[in-house]
Write an enzyme that holds these catalytic residues in place. Structure first.
Site, PDB file in Angstrom:
ATOM      1  N   ASN A  34       1.770 -33.439 -28.584  1.00 54.27           N
ATOM      2  CA  ASN A  34       2.664 -32.409 -28.041  1.00 54.27           C
ATOM      3  C   ASN A  34       2.005 -31.036 -28.169  1.00 54.27           C
ATOM      4  OD1 ASN A  34       3.513 -31.150 -30.662  1.00 54.27           O
ATOM      5  ND2 ASN A  34       4.294 -33.219 -31.026  1.00 54.27           N
ATOM      6  N   ARG A  35       2.658 -30.034 -27.622  1.00 51.22           N
ATOM      7  CA  ARG A  35       2.056 -28.706 -27.516  1.00 51.22           C
ATOM      8  C   ARG A  35       2.308 -27.800 -28.719  1.00 51.22           C
ATOM      9  NH1 ARG A  35       0.010 -27.814 -22.548  1.00 51.22           N
ATOM     10  NH2 ARG A  35       0.885 -29.009 -20.801  1.00 51.22           N
TER      11      ARG A  35
END
Ligand code: CTP
Ligand code: CA
Length: 235
Positions: A34-35
């Site tokens: 994920n970011r």
């Protein structure tokens, strides 16, 4: 900064913080991720340290430097984070779950690097739920009647019917934590940025507290709310 401060509003408190994103392996070279930049969780560790706390940071994947003057454990997957967090939470006065935890992981991890199929078929990756770490920490706290303050995070977007804070309040009650730090996502804000905007919801019924600014400023604000909650308990 040198050794942990021996004075400050959180002097003598042991604060456990999780930060960064998890990575769920598909094979030896690939993962689902994920970011999360980890910036908010690391800023929280620094703010807690500067407030005099003894800080243990359990950190996944981050895009920023790790803080000095805190104990650091590194993890990669949600399952590793789960094990490390539950063990470390046993002797923490405050647990802050700022990590971005994958909700799902691949059911099986290839032992060898996956090759493209020769016959043109596309692979289907089967996923399964990861443990809910925050819920586990809350359950352990309740089971052992520990005097522990637990803080969750939520990144919400709201929908046509419910606002970001509606979802936040529902999540606060569902998770059973004491404070929930809600930030609004959906636009290009928050992830990887240096500024942020949060609302801190309290299960005890304290008024919603809103703050915006740099991640360092917001981290100081959140740690001040933690101090208020701890104070409310000892009154
Ligand atoms: N969290 C956790 N374990 C998970 C997923 C999330 O401990 N497997 C924690 C996060 O670190 C955060 C809080 O739970 O502190 C809320 O995360 P969020 O993703 O907003 O909650 P979910 O229950 O996963 O709900 P959603 O379906 O909205 O993603
Ligand atoms: Ca989630």
């Amino acid at each position: 900064h040198g050794a942990a401060a021996s004075s400050g509003p959180l002097a003598g408190r042991r604060v456990l913080i999780t930060a960064g994103g998890t990575r769920e392996a598909l094979d030896p070279v690939r993962f689902l991720g994920n970011r999360s930049s980890g910036k908010q969780g690391i800023a929280l560790a620094e703010a807690a340290r500067d407030a005099g706390a003894t800080v243990h940071l359990i950190v996944g994947h981050v895009e920023t430097e790790l803080p000095r003057g805190v104990e650091i454990s590194s993890i990669s997957s949600a399952v590793e984070l789960h094990e490390a967090t539950r063990a470390a939470a046993e002797n923490a006065d405050v647990v802050i779950m700022a990590a971005a935890v994958a909700d799902y992981r691949p059911v099986s991890v290839g032992e060898h690097k996956m090759k493209k199929s020769e016959d043109g078929t596309n692979p289907v990756v089967e996923l399964t739920r990861t443990p809910d770490i925050l819920r586990g920490v809350v359950d352990d706290r309740n089971e052992h009647a520990r005097d522990q303050l637990i803080v969750g995070f939520a990144a919400e977007t709201g929908d046509g019917e419910h606002s970001v804070l509606d979802f936040g309040r529902a999540k606060l009650h569902r998770k059973g934590c004491d404070l929930l730090v809600v930030n609004q996502v959906g636009t290009s804000t928050v992830f990887g940025q240096d500024t942020t905007e949060v609302t801190v919801l309290s299960a005890r019924g304290a008024e919603d507290a809103h703050a915006s600014g740099s991640k360092a400023e917001v981290a100081q604000f959140i740690m001040a709310r933690v101090g208020v909650e701890l104070g409310a308990r000892s009154d």
